[in-house]
Scaffold this active site. Structure first.
Site: not given
Lengths: 150, 282, 383, 504, 438
Positions: C22-24, C194-195
């Protein structure tokens, strides 16, 4: 008006309608007791007609113009205006069999034991006639006009 | 990048490169109930599209020239409602000529290939030449007249039902497994081209046959028959049938019926309606 | 045919598992094409640091190589810094390309990261031979990139577009930015970030986002439950997944539908996140036909499961979520700056006085195009 | 000849519960129960009993129990009771032993060795009771790409599409012909298919004229080697035309509807005389090779004016993947693949039990091959043969099927107890018989509701399972083997299935 | 005094009740008057033998509940005799000079007992057998009686004989004809009956009648035409009934044996209806107009009259002679024509007898259709035969089945069967059309 309609194409000739009619009109309402212990045994008011492979069950049609009522000499048969059922009062019946003579369906059953007649009462007191609810193949349909017909 | 678009890919050998019927106007001429189609260079779908189109425009007598193996001629005319067409075909008709035919009349001036009248239901096919293998396969109704010889497994599994009885008349001789599995219908093998004293070509005639009748004119040995059939002399009622359809055959090809009828006919019938009824253990 | 079966055993059984993460996300574009430095994207992604876990971060920046804008800029990482691999790669490159210039991508030695690879960039033009001349430059480049990625161990092309670049690695995005000196060395008119929050082990640098092919880049949040279906469908068209991440599949799907089939994002979005059948039933005949046919033909590319994705290429950036919006997206606009992010706060942190901020409907793309205001169309049904 | 066979079943009658109502006597089509008025007693005749359980179900007092006969030969793993009985039966009759229903031998049922996935934490499950869960499926050829125009009215599709049939649920009813099964059973399948929005398959017994208008839209009509009841109108009233090459229960052999089953109506429907054997040859005699198949496929496209998908049904055998590839290249829009557990109304037992390969492996191999060749989208794959529950269905779809055909499950829903005596024509449940006294036991109004209930329940279950995986459209599980894991399978089996072992 | 009523009914038995019940089902408010000679509320004359035989108590004789008149809004003028009807003024004059003005009037006056033309009928213990009074008187006389003679071997006579036998009397039945029950049954049944009565101790004398009655104040014996003298304590005259038509005659109605009515029960004068034993209508089977003095016929006639009187339109579509009887344990049902074997005319008689089981069936066929039948012994479902008669069904294809003890609709060929039952079945369950197919 209550009436049991038949679907002869799917009547399988098992005679379970007759069996359960007996139970419905037995004292104990228990199939084993009704058949093995009750004396006298109850009588089926439905008849399975057979001419193999055709079979179908027939019982009182609860006619709107019931000949049996017109023919009854004792007033034992009457049409209940509220329910539309043709009702037979065994207390009043003298066993003259005039009804047997006039019923076009042969729906009046002779009770040999009591020298009277008996007939389908649409299982008054049960939600549905027993023959209908116990028919394993949906060959009998209870057409109850008050409940919206067939 | 081509290598990414399709791997080994799928090529449609039937439809690839087919032109839309609107581009095929040059191949057909319609004049009232007459039409002429030039089939040269038409793919099978193009030809059948075109036949369908001219029939839809009201053509009822259609002449097709330069036929070189286009398949299913006549088949799709079934889908034009109320259509009953006379189709005259010049050239070599392709496989499955009149497959599933349902009421047209196809006349081929030339030879035909395999599967003539495959599962045909109604109508008439007349071949002024020979037919390949499995002619009249599973034929259910209508008539087929073949002027010359037929190949293997002719009339295989032909059927009939009540008054719907297919008829196949062959002018020449047939190859093996003639009438295999036949379940109904009338097949007449005339052997017109057979040399004096020569037997028909077919072996294993009527294997598995369980209905219908084959009338044979000319020599055929018992050893040429399958084990499920017998050969019998014809009676008057049989000959009435033979006369009628031989007559129709002769009329279509300009032959003399009486000459045809002069020779001896015999009939091949199944020994049982249920040839395989006893091979099972119940 | 070149790639059929590269590196694959005969059975699906031996393929690695799909990555789970999952990500930011954050994306920003200047619709006038003005280039700007990385501090907006870097600050914004730092705002939503909690959406990542330090196991991956990356940036895609458009417009960074104006001097080499006609060259494919290949960013290649050599995982174990093995020179011999680099030699193999360079031999392959010179066989197939004209290499105009190459250099090691500058990094900040002060920044300590987990197992950094050797990262090199090459500015190239195709040298097609024989049948390859029938291929477009793009197809040719993709083919060669696929070859390196599937056939040469330890070498990985992670950026292959013109006048753009991907920078990614294992670490928080801020650390990656520092490592590659993004705030100091580069200016671009699109920045996507993207994180990453993967559930598996740190893995390797190439597994971070953005994922890219040619100038297409994808940053993605969520997990695609239809991964197997999508992957196997794309394989039929020669896309072999080497990274086993949803993002990779998504990038290929975008490439397949948009670049190769030429479908606009408005149609592609109906493939990725189609309307429900119930909704389609209600549509006018033509629209119903369109949507029905898209599902019939491209059903295997329906991206099922939770996702938000921001895709960019030259002159275009778009964001979209899955059709029942299991993952978030918010858009913001101020003059010619358009922002996309997992969280509105990240946008507000870098552009406090937005003209608009909106959250579009599930499956409804926010399309940001050069010199247009198409992005505002997605305000329909938005909140 | 005096029979040396042991009875198969024992009939136990609890006399204290028997009311001599004679229902058992009337329900038994083989004479297993008789009432003797002289003794006022019921008697059982076990030697004829086939264990169909009709009497036990219909006895109103529960007085009957029918179970495998306990008499046994000396136990022998190799020479089982069944083998001994068959030997004796053949010694007594000299015939091929027939049987009905599907293979009952203990070949591995791979469905039972495959497990499905579910979402935990990293993506959410979806609750199908609240949110849409889509099972619509398209059967037919799909294009490689779409040409789409943007005009004033929006996007418009320019490409010409191949015919596709949409079904609401990827479960259809297998080919079961009227003739093999009763009109009532046949009609029930049609009614249920219409109600659900899926397909029933006519088999090769034709489609009765009176059913065409109402049920043609849900019919797959077969063109098989017997070409029974086949004409242009028959093809054109249907949704899909299927060429039957083979059947899982009896790959490589034809069919044989015995004359006693060819009743007046069956005859009318097949257009053959009443009482004759309806013989379906082993091959289609216009198909001796793959290019002949192509010829028939296009003949059917011609006769239907290119408006119907053409399906080709084959039995799962060796090289099935290559065969399937050939079928797609021959122009088929749909491949139906029937595995070794596929059912039948009648087949030689030796064939049913020994020929063919399990569906699961065949399906996986076909899906893989078609993908490897880049033609998987050129046809739909319908898997058939032994689907017992919705779990099997979903696993098949995850392996790569577009939809499945169910036969036996549907028959069981209607009453079948798998007594395997279909070929006798005396099905006591009215399913597989043309005897009007027996066939009327199946009331289409009831049986169709049961079928609908069955499919609805599977539909719910499939939606639950999909939701659990976080998927809300069936197309996203199709071919998605990542959601499968094998349990108790060997390496080669996992390789063929293309799934990892559990925990891998 | 003059009173006005919408509807006036004269008579108080089945016909009247049928009429009143029908009137009230159509017209809930119209005024109804009932005029009857007897003071009792309506009772069932058909039950008289049952009462006499001791099978039922008096209360059960009443045909309807005690509040029947009240419930139906009927002004019951019981114990009043209508003596004249003025059809012009539409007025009935009662014996007490009261005048009743009617809008519609029904004559349901029934029958009167037939009396033999012999002397000495004024002696005590000589009874007719038609009213409750008759039966009560007989019952009273039973106390001192041991021997009874019943004159008449018809239905009423035999029932009276059975009842008296059951009450312990020695009974002799005298029948003028050659066999008992001759008008309604054929010889085999007459013989069965005769044997049965003899077996039960009742003597049956046929071809004979009474020519003289002897005794003092009370009957002591009867002398038959053949000179036989039979001592008895009681004589019951049960030779049958004749229509009571006096009022009709006075009113100037057209009359044959009974008051002539059409199929709507209308007499020759408007607004004047007749039904039951006093009326004479069309016998559908015999094809002639005749009196059908039967309970169901009277009730139905009353219904039809009632319906038409209330402004409806209803016709008697079918009627014929029908009887259901039982003597001791022998049940007997007859319907339609009783055609003798000797002179069948255009009829065909088919019959089967099982003497041991006392089981007999006879059908009289005309052009393949049932014109009459007799069942003795087993009478179950006899109404189906009546229905076949009524619907004029062609039975020639299944005449054999008619003798099947379990004859029912199953025995009837399919097409006819479903036609007869079409109101009672739901077809098309399987075939989706209206046809029932096995």
């Amino acid at each position: 008006m209550g009436k049991i309609l038949i679907k002869p194409e799917v009547c399988i000739g098992c005679h379970l309608c007759e069996i359960w009619c007996v139970v419905a009109h037995s004292r104990t309402k228990d199939i084993l007791k009704a058949f093995l212990l009750e004396k006298p045994a109850a009588i089926s008011r439905v008849i399975v007609e057979e001419r193999l492979p055709v079979t179908f069950a027939l019982q009182c049609r609860h006619c709107s113009e019931p000949d049996c009522v017109f023919a009854c000499i004792s007033g034992a048969l009457y049409k209940d205006s509220a329910s539309g059922r043709v009702i037979h009062d065994p207390e009043k019946c003298v066993g003259c069999y005039s009804c047997v003579l006039v019923c076009p369906y042969g729906g009046i059953i002779i009770d040999q034991e009591n020298k009277k007649v008996t007939k389908c009462d649409l299982c008054e007191g049960f939600e549905k006639p027993y023959c209908v609810s116990h028919c394993p193949n949906g060959a009998l349909v209870y057409a109850d006009q008050e409940k919206g017909g067939v | 990048m081509a290598s990414l678009t399709l791997k080994s890919g799928l090529r449609d050998m039937f439809l690839e490169g087919s032109r839309h019927v609107s581009e095929l106007g040059g191949y057909a001429t319609v004049s009232g109930s007459q039409a002429w189609v030039d089939a040269l260079n038409l793919k099978h779908k193009e030809l059948n599209d075109l036949l369908r189109e001219v029939a839809s425009q009201g053509a009822r007598d259609i002449t097709v020239r330069n036929v070189f193996g286009q398949r299913y001629i006549g088949t799709r005319l079934n889908t034009v409602s109320g259509c009953n067409v006379n189709l005259s075909i010049y050239g070599t008709a392709g496989n499955d000529l009149g497959a599933f035919l349902n009421g047209q009349r196809l006349t081929v001036y030339g030879n035909t290939q395999d599967g003539v009248g495959n599962t045909m239901n109604e109508g008439e096919i007349i071949v002024h030449g020979k037919a390949g293998d499995v002619a009249a396969m599973s034929m259910r109704g209508g008539k087929i007249f073949i002027r010359n010889n037929v190949g293997y497994r002719t009339a295989i599994h032909m059927k009939e039902y009540n008054d719907k009885v297919p008829v196949l008349v062959i002018g020449g001789t047939a190859q093996d497994f003639f009438g295999e599995y036949m379940a109904g219908g009338i097949v007449i093998l005339l052997g017109l081209g057979l040399a004096e004293g020569k037997n028909h070509n077919a072996n294993y005639v009527g294997t598995g046959m369980h209905g219908g009748v084959i009338f044979v004119r000319g020599n055929i040995e018992k050893s040429q028959l399958g084990k499920d059939v017998g050969i019998y002399t014809t009676d008057d009622r049989d000959m009435e049938i033979v006369r009628q359809y031989s007559g129709e055959f002769a009329q279509r090809f300009g032959l003399n019926t009486e000459e045809i009828l002069q020779a001896q006919f015999r009939k091949i019938l199944p020994l049982s309606k249920r040839p395989y009824g006893s091979i099972y253990a119940y | 045919m070149a790639m059929t079966g590269y590196g694959r055993k005969n059975s699906e059984r031996y393929l690695p598992d799909q990555g789970r993460e999952a990500c930011g996300l954050f994306g920003v574009m200047n619709t006038s094409g003005k280039r700007f430095p990385g501090n907006i994207a870097i600050s914004a992604i730092k705002n939503i640091k909690v959406r990542g876990n330090g196991l991956g971060g990356g940036f895609a920046v458009y417009g960074i190589y104006p001097d080499y804008k006609d060259y494919y800029a290949l960013h290649i990482m050599f995982e174990n810094k093995r020179r011999e691999v680099k030699t193999v790669v360079e031999k392959y490159l010179t066989e197939n390309f004209n290499v105009a210039y190459d250099e090691q991508i500058p990094t900040n030695a002060q920044v300590s990261l987990f197992h950094p690879p050797l990262v090199w960039r090459y500015f190239v033009t195709p040298e097609k031979k024989g049948d390859e001349r029938n291929l477009s430059d793009d197809e040719f480049v993709v083919d060669k990139v696929m070859h390196i990625n599937t056939s040469i161990d330890d070498a990985y092309v992670f950026s292959s577009g013109k006048n753009m670049g991907v920078f990614k690695g294992v670490g928080f995005p801020g650390e990656i930015a520092d490592y590659f000196l993004l705030d100091k060395l580069y200016e671009g008119y699109i920045w996507t970030v993207h994180s990453r929050f993967p559930t598996n082990t740190p893995g390797w640098w190439g597994g971070s986002h953005p994922f890219s092919i040619l100038d297409w880049t994808v940053v993605h949040n969520g997990e695609i439950s239809s991964y197997g279906t999508n992957r196997r469908f794309l394989e039929m068209y020669g896309y072999y997944c080497t990274l086993y991440t949803d993002t990779e599949v998504m990038a290929y799907a975008v490439d397949f539908l948009m670049r190769r089939q030429g479908l606009p994002i408005e149609v592609v979005s109906k493939i990725f996140a189609p309307p429900m059948w119930d909704t389609i039933e209600q549509m006018r005949e033509k629209e119903k036909h369109l949507n029905t046919t898209l599902r019939m033909v491209y059903g295997p590319l329906l991206l099922n499961g939770p996702f938000t994705v921001i895709v960019a290429r030259h002159n275009e950036m778009f964001g979209i979520t899955d059709r029942i919006r299991l993952r978030p997206i918010t858009a913001g606009a101020k003059d010619d700056m358009v922002y996309l992010s997992s969280e509105e706060a990240a946008i507000r942190s870098v552009a406090p006085d937005l003209d608009f901020a909106w959250t579009p409907h599930g499956g409804n793309p926010v399309v940001v195009r050069m010199n247009s205001t198409d992005h505002l169309l997605s305000m329909d049904n938005s909140i | 000849m005096y029979s040396y066979l042991l009875p198969e079943f024992a009939i136990e009658r609890k006399t204290e519960r028997c009311i001599k109502c004679r229902v058992c006597e009337r329900q038994c089509p083989v004479g297993g129960h008789k009432y003797d008025p002289d003794f006022d007693a019921m008697f059982s005749y076990e030697e004829v009993c086939v264990g169909c359980q009709r009497c036990a179900v219909f006895c109103p007092t529960g007085a009957l129990c029918v179970q495998p006969h306990s008499s046994q030969y000396r136990l022998n793993y190799s020479w089982s009771r069944e083998k001994l009985q068959d030997l004796k039966k053949q010694a007594e009759t000299g015939g091929v032993i027939l049987t009905g229903s599907g293979n009952d031998k203990p070949y591995k049922v791979y469905w039972d060795h495959l497990v499905l996935n579910a979402s935990q934490v990293t993506n959410p499950s979806i609750d199908p009771l609240r949110e849409p869960m889509e099972l619509k499926t398209f059967l037919g050829k799909k294009p490689d790409s779409l040409e789409i125009d943007l005009n004033k009215e929006g996007f418009e599709i320019k490409s010409e599409l191949n015919p596709n049939k949409m079904i609401e649920l990827p479960v259809a009813f297998s080919a079961m012909s009227y003739g093999a099964i009763s009109y009532q059973a046949f009609l029930s399948l049609a009614m249920a298919a219409k109600e659900i929005g899926t397909l029933f398959n006519t088999g090769e017994g034709g489609l009765p004229l009176e059913m065409r208008e109402k049920y043609g839209g849900n019919a797959v009509v077969q063109c098989a080697s017997g070409r029974f009841g086949v004409d242009s109108e028959y093809f054109n009233c249907a949704s899909i035309v299927e060429i039957k090459i083979g059947q899982g229960a009896k790959p490589g052999i034809g069919g044989h509807l015995p004359g006693e089953k060819v009743s007046f109506n069956v005859a009318r429907n097949r257009m053959i005389p009443e009482g004759t054997d309806a013989l379906s040859p082993a091959p289609q005699h216009d198909i001796y090779s793959i290019e002949d198949l192509s010829m028939l496929i296009y003949a059917l496209k011609e006769v239907t004016n290119y408006t119907k998908p053409i399906s080709v049904k084959i039995a799962a055998v060796n090289h099935v993947a290559a065969i399937a590839s050939g079928i797609v290249r021959a122009g088929a829009d749909i491949i139906a693949i029937d595995g070794i557990r596929g059912g039948t109304g009648s087949a030689p037992k030796i064939i049913r039990d020994n020929i063919g390969i399990p569906l699961e492996l065949a399906l996986a191999a076909i899906d893989k091959r078609l993908r490897d060749e880049g033609i998987r989208n050129k046809c739909s794959v319908i898997a058939a043969g032994g689907f017992r529950c919705s779990g099997d269905v979903l696993k098949a779809i995850a392996l790569g099927a577009d939809a499945v055909y169910i036969g036996t499950s549907a028959l069981v829903a209607m009453g079948c107890t798998l007594c395997q005596k279909c070929y006798t024509g005396k099905c006591s449940w009215g399913v597989c018989t043309q005897d009007p006294y027996l066939s009327k036991r199946l009331n289409p109004e009831i049986a169709s509701v049961k079928l609908v209930n069955l499919l609805r329940s599977w539909e719910h279950e499939i939606k639950e399972m999909l939701g659990g995986m976080g998927i809300n459209a069936i197309e996203s599980i199709r071919g998605n083997r990542d959601h499968l894991r094998g349990v108790g399978l060997e390496g080669w089996e996992l390789d063929v299935l293309g799934v990892k072992g559990a925990g891998e | 005094m003059i009173r006005q009523f919408d509807y006036v009914v004269i008579g108080n038995s089945a016909g009247s009740v049928g009429c009143i019940e029908m009137l009230r089902s159509i017209d809930r408010s119209g005024s109804i008057a009932l005029i009857a000679e007897e003071t009792r509320r309506v009772y069932s004359r058909a039950l008289l033998p049952y009462y006499l035989a001791g099978g039922i108590d008096l209360e059960k004789m009443y045909y309807r509940k005690a509040d029947f008149y009240e419930q139906h809004g009927v002004t019951a003028l019981l114990g009043q005799k209508a003596v004249h009807i003025d059809t012009d003024k539409k007025e009935a004059l009662l014996s007490g000079n009261e005048r009743i003005v009617y809008k519609k009037l029904l004559l349901a006056t029934g029958g009167r007992p037939l009396i033999p033309p012999v002397e000495g009928l004024d002696r005590e213990n000589i009874f007719t057998f038609l009213s409750m009074d008759d039966v009560l008187k007989i019952e009273k006389a039973l106390e001192n009686a041991q021997r009874a003679v019943v004159l008449g071997g018809g239905v009423i006579g035999l029932m009276a004989a059975e009842a008296l036998c059951k009450r312990g009397l020695q009974v002799q039945v005298i029948e003028l004809a050659g066999r008992v029950l001759a008008p309604v049954v054929d010889e085999p049944v007459s013989n069965l009956l005769k044997d049965l009565f003899i077996e039960k101790g009742v003597q049956v004398i046929t071809n004979n009648t009474i020519k003289e009655i002897k005794g003092g104040s009370s009957v002591e014996s009867v002398v038959l035409t053949d000179g036989t003298q039979i001592p008895c304590d009681m004589l019951v005259l049960a030779m049958g009934v004749a229509p009571r038509i006096k009022l009709g005659v006075q009113a100037g109605l057209q009359i044959d044996r009974g008051i002539l009515v059409n199929e709507r029960m209308e007499t020759s004068r408007s607004d004047l209806y007749a039904c039951g034993d006093c009326a004479q209508g069309y016998d559908s089977v015999a094809g002639i107009s005749r009196v059908i003095p039967l309970w169901p016929n009277a009730y139905l006639g009353g219904r039809i009259a009632g319906s038409n009187m209330a402004g409806g339109r209803r016709e008697n579509v079918w009627s014929t002679s029908m009887n259901s009887m039982h003597f001791f344990d022998l049940c007997l049902i007859t319907a339609g024509l009783n055609i003798s074997a000797e002179d069948p005319g255009g009829f065909i008689n088919i019959s089967r007898i099982d003497e041991k089981k006392k089981y007999y069936r006879k059908f009289t066929l005309r052009e393949g259709r049932i014109a009459g039948f007799i069942l003795a012994g087993r009478i179950s479902r006899a109404g189906i035969f009546v229905n076949l008669m009524r619907t004029k069904a062609d039975v020639s294809q299944f005449t054999d089945d008619l003798f099947n003890e379990d004859f029912g609709y199953g025995s009837i060929p399919e097409e006819l069967r479903w036609e007869l039952l079409k109101e009672d079945l739901i077809p098309g369950v399987v075939n989706g059309n209206d046809r029932i197919r096995a």
